[in-house]
Design an enzyme around this catalytic site. Structure first.
Site, PDB file in Angstrom:
ATOM      1  N   ASP A   1      12.827  -3.843 -10.821  1.00  5.25           N
ATOM      2  CA  ASP A   1      11.620  -4.062 -11.629  1.00  5.25           C
ATOM      3  C   ASP A   1      11.756  -3.485 -13.032  1.00  5.25           C
ATOM      4  O   ASP A   1      12.721  -2.775 -13.344  1.00  5.25           O
ATOM      5  CB  ASP A   1      10.394  -3.447 -10.924  1.00  5.25           C
ATOM      6  CG  ASP A   1      10.680  -2.054 -10.385  1.00  5.25           C
ATOM      7  OD1 ASP A   1      11.679  -1.432 -10.813  1.00  5.25           O
ATOM      8  OD2 ASP A   1       9.909  -1.573  -9.544  1.00  5.25           O
TER       9      ASP A   1
ATOM     10  N   GLU B   1       2.492  -4.079  -5.148  1.00  7.30           N
ATOM     11  CA  GLU B   1       1.392  -3.177  -4.826  1.00  7.30           C
ATOM     12  C   GLU B   1       0.580  -3.706  -3.636  1.00  7.30           C
ATOM     13  O   GLU B   1       0.588  -4.915  -3.374  1.00  7.30           O
ATOM     14  CB  GLU B   1       0.445  -3.084  -6.034  1.00  7.30           C
ATOM     15  CG  GLU B   1       1.113  -2.612  -7.320  1.00  7.30           C
ATOM     16  CD  GLU B   1       1.334  -1.122  -7.370  1.00  7.30           C
ATOM     17  OE1 GLU B   1       1.759  -0.543  -6.345  1.00  7.30           O
ATOM     18  OE2 GLU B   1       1.099  -0.518  -8.424  1.00  7.30           O
TER      19      GLU B   1
ATOM     20  N   HIS C   1       3.995   0.934  -1.955  1.00 10.20           N
ATOM     21  CA  HIS C   1       4.613  -0.191  -2.678  1.00 10.20           C
ATOM     22  C   HIS C   1       6.131  -0.089  -2.638  1.00 10.20           C
ATOM     23  O   HIS C   1       6.695   0.992  -2.500  1.00 10.20           O
ATOM     24  CB  HIS C   1       4.090  -0.292  -4.128  1.00 10.20           C
ATOM     25  CG  HIS C   1       4.573   0.754  -5.077  1.00 10.20           C
ATOM     26  ND1 HIS C   1       3.880   1.112  -6.212  1.00 10.20           N
ATOM     27  CD2 HIS C   1       5.667   1.544  -5.073  1.00 10.20           C
ATOM     28  CE1 HIS C   1       4.548   2.049  -6.864  1.00 10.20           C
ATOM     29  NE2 HIS C   1       5.623   2.326  -6.196  1.00 10.20           N
TER      30      HIS C   1
HETATM   31  P1  PGA Z   1       9.421   7.937  -6.999  1.00  8.96           P
HETATM   32  O1  PGA Z   1       8.793   6.494  -6.990  1.00  8.96           O
HETATM   33  O2  PGA Z   1      10.832   7.798  -6.537  1.00  8.96           O
HETATM   34  O3  PGA Z   1       9.335   8.411  -8.417  1.00  8.96           O
HETATM   35  O4  PGA Z   1       8.611   8.763  -6.065  1.00  8.96           O
HETATM   36  C1  PGA Z   1       9.112   5.608  -5.988  1.00  8.96           C
HETATM   37  C2  PGA Z   1       8.301   4.342  -6.135  1.00  8.96           C
HETATM   38  O5  PGA Z   1       7.210   4.385  -6.718  1.00  8.96           O
HETATM   39  O6  PGA Z   1       8.769   3.314  -5.661  1.00  8.96           O
END
Ligand code: PGA
Length: 533
Positions: free
Chosen positions: A67, A143, A138
């Protein structure tokens, strides 16, 4: 879903890096799906070190990133272009032309997404997709939403995600409100998937993922339809659910306490008292059964007896300096904490029951004997192992013989058994009493029959109760004068006769001593044991 539970973040990073390196070493031209966020940073570091050390070669590897924020330029230090370059691509020998990240400044998002999907197809599809997971479940920027998109698309970010990611930006207003992301279908087309989760804030998402249920509220749960997914997580993310065990002479009660301190499971097995091995294997088997359903991070055990450093000596169980903690840890493979059962009940009551919002509390259990637990500053006070044995306070010089060897112990006068014994002998002596009538009718004596007689106005039963309350009050006053707790909580079946027992007891004790009855009742022990963890 395969599951790898590591001690900590470093363990997760190492386990994930090993899987990626193995994939690349098996197929040097493989296609990797890459993720950003804080979780994979450690994995990228390890892979970069392995690359430097000649243990893995990225020369022919191709990559597609999950993404990118929209709109955000590749030069912005919060863009995922920037992230990948900083944390990985600049440190390994990958050909930059083989790396693909969605363009956060593209003019036509739809076209950009279509071309991205097409390019993945043309390259032969993703061999190994790496994922993190959001607190809201997510994956990528898919989401929670009634309608999950299958293909790469432009999406709005939820407040939860904007909030979680604002830690990387100067202010929450700087977080882009949209993103381009692979769809759930794009991700599921990968031949192999690893998903990483670290920290207690990922616990709920991990639990939902492992429950096997599929829901658009938890996009990661869609991974349950894929046949080759490995979840790699640390112990904190894996679970905060704890098993609490209340080990009794006749039955062993089990409970599961969730991270929000709710008893989400209850069951019991009979105690096989024939040997310590039988008790340990009985507990271990039940725990393993529970662990198939719940993601458990530890086990707490409340047991009768004296406990020093996890070693238990108990007269009504086959435990003689038994290292219960070590035996159960070996049998179950989870951390185990052991404390006295009455202490556990007190802990349960102060954290989740009648003693919530206070810090110093005493619990007195009125059963076969009189047990006790002391809570000081919200923690169990154990002394050197057996503090709170209130049943053996001497309240009568030269009084009744106690099995402990002393004469006149409180439990010979104030236990539920002592009350029933006194009721029985009063019934036998006073043949024209209501108490005698009920005793003869039922051919037995117990707390219920006794309090029934009191309620029917039996003066003989009332005299027995008055004497009982006086003895109990002496014990409580002694305890109060030594410990000065904010609250004294009474537990045990006979405290169910609230009005008949508690109200007159309060009158004898006076206003200074605050007494109440247990709120958690028979669950206090399992809840408190789970809270040990
Ligand atoms: P993080 O985020 O590794 O910073 O916890 C993971 C995500 O939101 O997919």
């Amino acid at each position: 879903m395969k599951l790898i539970i590591c001690d900590d973040y470093n363990g997760v990073s190492k386990a994930a890096a090993d899987i990626v390196a193995k994939e690349v070493n098996t197929n040097p031209e493989c296609v990797l799906g890459l993720a950003t966020g804080s979780t994979p940073v450690g994995m990228y570091e390890i892979l970069a070190d392995m690359n430097k050390a000649g243990k893995v070669d990225f020369k022919k590897v191709k990559s597609f990133n999950l993404d990118e924020y929209y709109p955000l330029s590749a030069e912005n230090d919060q863009s995922y272009h920037y992230f990948m370059n900083e944390n990985f691509f600049s440190k390994i020998n990958i050909d930059k032309n083989n790396t693909h990240i969605l363009n956060g400044m593209c003019e036509n998002a739809e076209k950009e997404c279509e071309q991205f999907e097409q390019l993945i197809e043309e390259t032969g599809g993703i061999d190994l997709q790496i994922l993190g997971i959001g607190q809201n479940g997510h994956i990528g920027f898919n989401e929670p939403n009634d309608n999950l998109c299958s293909l790469t698309h432009l999406t709005d970010l939820t407040e939860n995600t904007i909030d979680a990611n604002s830690r990387f930006f100067k202010s929450i207003d700087d977080v882009p409100k949209q993103a381009l992301t692979m769809g759930i279908g794009t991700i599921l087309k990968a031949r192999k998937i690893i998903i990483m989760a670290c920290g207690a804030n990922k616990h709920d998402a991990v639990r939902a993922l492992l429950s096997g249920l599929i829901s658009t509220d938890m996009p990661a749960s869609m991974l349950n339809v894929h046949t080759d997914v490995t979840l790699i997580c640390d112990k904190e993310a894996y679970s905060n659910d704890c098993i609490g065990i209340d080990l009794g002479g006749t039955e062993i009660k089990f409970g599961v306490l969730s991270s929000d301190k709710k008893l989400v499971y209850k069951d019991s097995i009979p105690t096989d008292n024939s040997s310590e091995e039988k008790i340990v294997s009985g507990i271990a088997n039940k725990c393993k059964e529970i662990m198939k359903k719940y993601t458990v991070s530890g086990i707490g055990v409340g047991t009768p007896g004296i406990i020093r450093n996890g070693r238990v000596t108990a007269s009504n169980l086959p435990f003689k300096d038994t290292n219960l903690k070590e035996k159960l840890e070996t049998a179950v493979g989870l951390p185990v904490r052991v404390s006295n059962d009455a202490n556990c009940a007190a802990l349960g009551e102060v954290i989740c029951g009648a003693g919530q919002h206070i810090e110093n509390m005493v619990m007195i259990s009125l059963g076969t004997g009189v047990g006790g637990g002391i809570i000081a500053g919200n923690k169990i006070y154990e002394g050197t192992g057996c503090a709170g044995e209130f049943g053996h306070i001497v309240i009568e010089i030269g009084g009744r013989q106690c099995p402990c060897g002393q004469l006149g112990c409180l439990e010979q006068y104030a236990s539920a058994s002592a009350l029933v014994d006194a009721a029985k002998s009063a019934a036998e002596t006073n043949t024209d009493s209501i108490l005698n009538k009920l005793y003869t009718e039922k051919r037995t004596m117990d707390g219920r029959i006794f309090f029934d007689a009191v309620e029917r106005g039996c003066s003989v039963a009332k005299a027995v109760l008055d004497e009982y309350i006086n003895y109990l009050a002496i014990g409580i006053k002694n305890i109060y004068n030594i410990l000065d707790p904010e609250l004294i909580v009474l537990s045990g079946g006979i405290t169910n006769s609230d009005k008949l027992l508690l109200d007159p007891l309060k009158r004898v004790l006076g206003d200074n001593i605050k007494v109440t009855i247990s709120k958690l009742k028979s669950d206090a022990g399992t809840i408190g044991a789970a809270l040990l963890v």
